[in-house]
Design a protein around this motif. Structure first.
Motif, PDB file in Angstrom:
ATOM      1  N   TYR A 161       1.227  -1.099  -0.042  1.00 27.84           N
ATOM      2  CA  TYR A 161       0.143  -0.115  -0.201  1.00 27.84           C
ATOM      3  C   TYR A 161       0.778   1.069  -0.044  1.00 27.84           C
ATOM      4  N   LEU A 162       1.749   1.037   0.881  1.00 28.94           N
ATOM      5  CA  LEU A 162       2.901   2.674   0.991  1.00 28.94           C
ATOM      6  C   LEU A 162       3.915   2.635  -0.694  1.00 28.94           C
ATOM      7  N   PHE A 163       4.119   1.916  -0.707  1.00 27.21           N
ATOM      8  CA  PHE A 163       4.945   1.666  -2.719  1.00 27.21           C
ATOM      9  C   PHE A 163       4.299   1.990  -3.635  1.00 27.21           C
ATOM     10  N   GLY A 164       2.592   1.268  -3.670  1.00 26.74           N
ATOM     11  CA  GLY A 164       2.029   2.187  -4.759  1.00 26.74           C
ATOM     12  C   GLY A 164       0.929   4.036  -4.343  1.00 26.74           C
ATOM     13  N   LYS A 187      11.549   8.105   2.287  1.00 21.98           N
ATOM     14  CA  LYS A 187       9.700   8.978   3.298  1.00 21.98           C
ATOM     15  C   LYS A 187       9.062   7.287   3.939  1.00 21.98           C
ATOM     16  N   PHE A 188       9.585   5.632   3.140  1.00 24.65           N
ATOM     17  CA  PHE A 188       8.806   4.401   3.432  1.00 24.65           C
ATOM     18  C   PHE A 188       8.994   4.165   4.907  1.00 24.65           C
ATOM     19  N   LEU A 189      10.454   4.454   5.205  1.00 25.87           N
ATOM     20  CA  LEU A 189      10.821   3.848   6.589  1.00 25.87           C
ATOM     21  C   LEU A 189       9.975   4.159   7.302  1.00 25.87           C
ATOM     22  N   TYR A 190      10.409   5.591   7.358  1.00 26.34           N
ATOM     23  CA  TYR A 190       9.510   6.393   8.415  1.00 26.34           C
ATOM     24  C   TYR A 190       8.419   5.794   8.457  1.00 26.34           C
ATOM     25  N   THR A 191       7.516   6.283   7.537  1.00 28.18           N
ATOM     26  CA  THR A 191       6.275   5.591   6.994  1.00 28.18           C
ATOM     27  C   THR A 191       5.981   4.559   7.879  1.00 28.18           C
ATOM     28  N   TRP A 192       6.482   3.465   7.297  1.00 33.22           N
ATOM     29  CA  TRP A 192       6.020   1.491   7.676  1.00 33.22           C
ATOM     30  C   TRP A 192       6.055   1.535   8.943  1.00 33.22           C
ATOM     31  N   MET A 194       5.441   4.121  11.472  1.00 37.61           N
ATOM     32  CA  MET A 194       4.182   4.704  12.126  1.00 37.61           C
ATOM     33  C   MET A 194       3.302   3.623  11.442  1.00 37.61           C
ATOM     34  N   ASP A 195       3.081   3.149  10.483  1.00 37.38           N
ATOM     35  CA  ASP A 195       1.701   2.270   9.851  1.00 37.38           C
ATOM     36  C   ASP A 195       2.518   1.017  10.929  1.00 37.38           C
ATOM     37  N   CYS A 196       3.494   0.292  11.748  1.00 37.55           N
ATOM     38  CA  CYS A 196       3.450  -0.629  12.577  1.00 37.55           C
ATOM     39  C   CYS A 196       3.003  -0.389  13.138  1.00 37.55           C
ATOM     40  N   ILE A 197       2.610   1.267  13.896  1.00 36.76           N
ATOM     41  CA  ILE A 197       2.132   1.013  15.642  1.00 36.76           C
ATOM     42  C   ILE A 197       1.103   2.021  16.008  1.00 36.76           C
ATOM     43  N   ILE A 198       0.818   2.047  14.170  1.00 36.89           N
ATOM     44  CA  ILE A 198      -1.154   2.346  14.532  1.00 36.89           C
ATOM     45  C   ILE A 198      -1.621   1.134  14.113  1.00 36.89           C
ATOM     46  N   TRP A 199      -1.668   0.726  12.944  1.00 34.07           N
ATOM     47  CA  TRP A 199      -2.484  -1.108  12.570  1.00 34.07           C
ATOM     48  C   TRP A 199      -2.862  -2.076  13.376  1.00 34.07           C
ATOM     49  N   PRO A 200      -1.596  -2.330  13.532  1.00 33.40           N
ATOM     50  CA  PRO A 200      -2.114  -3.955  14.213  1.00 33.40           C
ATOM     51  C   PRO A 200      -2.938  -3.409  15.298  1.00 33.40           C
ATOM     52  N   ALA A 201      -3.144  -2.366  16.157  1.00 38.15           N
ATOM     53  CA  ALA A 201      -4.449  -2.448  16.844  1.00 38.15           C
ATOM     54  C   ALA A 201      -5.592  -2.734  16.428  1.00 38.15           C
ATOM     55  N   VAL A 202      -5.862  -1.448  15.406  1.00 37.06           N
ATOM     56  CA  VAL A 202      -7.143  -1.607  14.942  1.00 37.06           C
ATOM     57  C   VAL A 202      -7.024  -2.580  13.704  1.00 37.06           C
ATOM     58  N   ILE A 227      -4.749   9.333   7.105  1.00 34.79           N
ATOM     59  CA  ILE A 227      -3.869   9.444   4.997  1.00 34.79           C
ATOM     60  C   ILE A 227      -4.375  10.934   5.894  1.00 34.79           C
ATOM     61  N   VAL A 228      -4.777  11.123   6.755  1.00 35.65           N
ATOM     62  CA  VAL A 228      -4.187  12.882   7.516  1.00 35.65           C
ATOM     63  C   VAL A 228      -2.577  12.934   7.441  1.00 35.65           C
ATOM     64  N   LEU A 229      -2.154  11.273   8.084  1.00 32.43           N
ATOM     65  CA  LEU A 229      -0.308  11.578   8.478  1.00 32.43           C
ATOM     66  C   LEU A 229      -0.178  11.287   6.779  1.00 32.43           C
ATOM     67  N   LEU A 230      -0.779  10.511   6.258  1.00 33.85           N
ATOM     68  CA  LEU A 230       0.369  10.248   5.151  1.00 33.85           C
ATOM     69  C   LEU A 230       0.845  10.947   4.720  1.00 33.85           C
ATOM     70  N   SER A 231      -0.957  12.162   3.834  1.00 35.49           N
ATOM     71  CA  SER A 231      -0.599  13.262   3.251  1.00 35.49           C
ATOM     72  C   SER A 231       0.063  13.772   3.779  1.00 35.49           C
ATOM     73  N   TYR A 232       0.677  13.794   4.510  1.00 36.44           N
ATOM     74  CA  TYR A 232       1.409  15.208   5.701  1.00 36.44           C
ATOM     75  C   TYR A 232       3.038  14.608   5.321  1.00 36.44           C
ATOM     76  N   ILE A 233       2.988  12.962   5.306  1.00 36.40           N
ATOM     77  CA  ILE A 233       4.267  12.769   5.101  1.00 36.40           C
ATOM     78  C   ILE A 233       4.693  13.285   3.330  1.00 36.40           C
ATOM     79  N   LYS A 234       3.785  13.091   2.961  1.00 39.85           N
ATOM     80  CA  LYS A 234       3.956  13.367   1.451  1.00 39.85           C
ATOM     81  C   LYS A 234       4.159  14.823   0.710  1.00 39.85           C
TER      82      LYS A 234
END
Length: 247
Positions: A161-164, A187-192, A194-202, A227-234
């Motif tokens: 998803y992040l690559f795409g 940006k990938f490593l930093y975003t991934w 963050m993804d590992c922190i947020i998404w497992p609980a969800v 996406i607010v975070l992703l859009s900010y990073i992007k």
């Protein structure tokens, strides 16, 4: 001669075969009477076929029509997931742009939201197929199965998803593949992480308690916040990097 014929007739009459035929014939003569008596004594059986239940039990409401909700998460589930992915990415980007406007007075970029919509339409089928396959391989909702789903989601779906996301948005902005690769490296490593922190609980709540038909919809709704975070990073991180490069 007559004595011989009478002797022969007596022999034939006394033979076992003729005695057997005689018993059978007498039995046949008695059998219809026995059957008739038993038929008269037995209760009559109904030849009527078993009655069907009333139509009201088969279809309690003949005017019933499936609701829009049942169509969206039934026959047209893939369409719901694809279009929902695009729309919810746009909503998340609009929230981000509103925050950017309040903080830095940036004007609203409609082309940017359009690119996010196209990105969501392309990523929607990938999400739909991946989570359907994951539920097919691990159909249980036990704790062990849920943890396995989270593991494969973070190992496979999250990087895809992040690559795409970064590749598609970068290419739609008119950048080259080299520029897209440079952005991924940055940006990938930093975003991934963050993804590992947020998404497992969800995803634990998603995989453990929700039906599979609501899987992608729930992810896309949560994506409105993510996406607010992703859009900010992007966008914002890219602008800060450009400013540093100019300096």
């Amino acid at each position: 001669m007559m004595h011989t014929v009478s002797t022969t007739l007596r022999f034939v009459a006394r033979s076992p075969r003729m005695e057997t035929h005689g018993r059978a014939f007498s039995t046949l003569n008695k059998k219809p009477i026995t059957l008739l008596c038993s038929f008269r004594q037995a209760p009559l059986l109904s030849t009527r076929p078993p009655s069907l239940p009333p139509k009201s039990n088969l279809n309690p409401n003949p005017n019933y029509r499936p609701s829009l909700w049942s169509h969206m998460f039934g026959k047209y589930l893939i369409v719901t997931n694809i279009v929902g992915s695009g729309i919810l990415l746009v909503i998340g980007d609009m929230v981000t742009q509103q925050l950017e406007y309040l903080a830095q007075n940036y004007p609203f970029d409609y082309h940017r939201s359009g690119r996010m919509f196209i990105t969501g339409l392309i990523m929607g089928p990938i999400q739909h197929l991946f989570y359907n396959l994951l539920d097919h391989i691990l159909p249980q909702n036990t704790q062990i199965a849920t943890l396995k789903k989270i593991f494969w989601d973070q190992l496979l779906m999250s990087p895809m998803y992040l690559f795409g996301f970064f590749y598609l948005t970068s290419l739609l902005e008119g950048h080259s593949f080299q520029d897209s690769n440079d952005e991924i490296k940055e940006k990938f490593l930093y975003t991934w992480m963050m993804d590992c922190i947020i998404w497992p609980a969800v995803q634990y709540f998603n995989f453990r308690y929700l039906k599979s038909v609501y899987r992608v919809a729930f992810i896309n709704i949560t994506n409105c916040l993510y996406i607010v975070l992703l859009s900010y990073i992007k966008h914002d991180m890219g602008e800060h990097t450009c400013k540093k490069g100019k300096k």
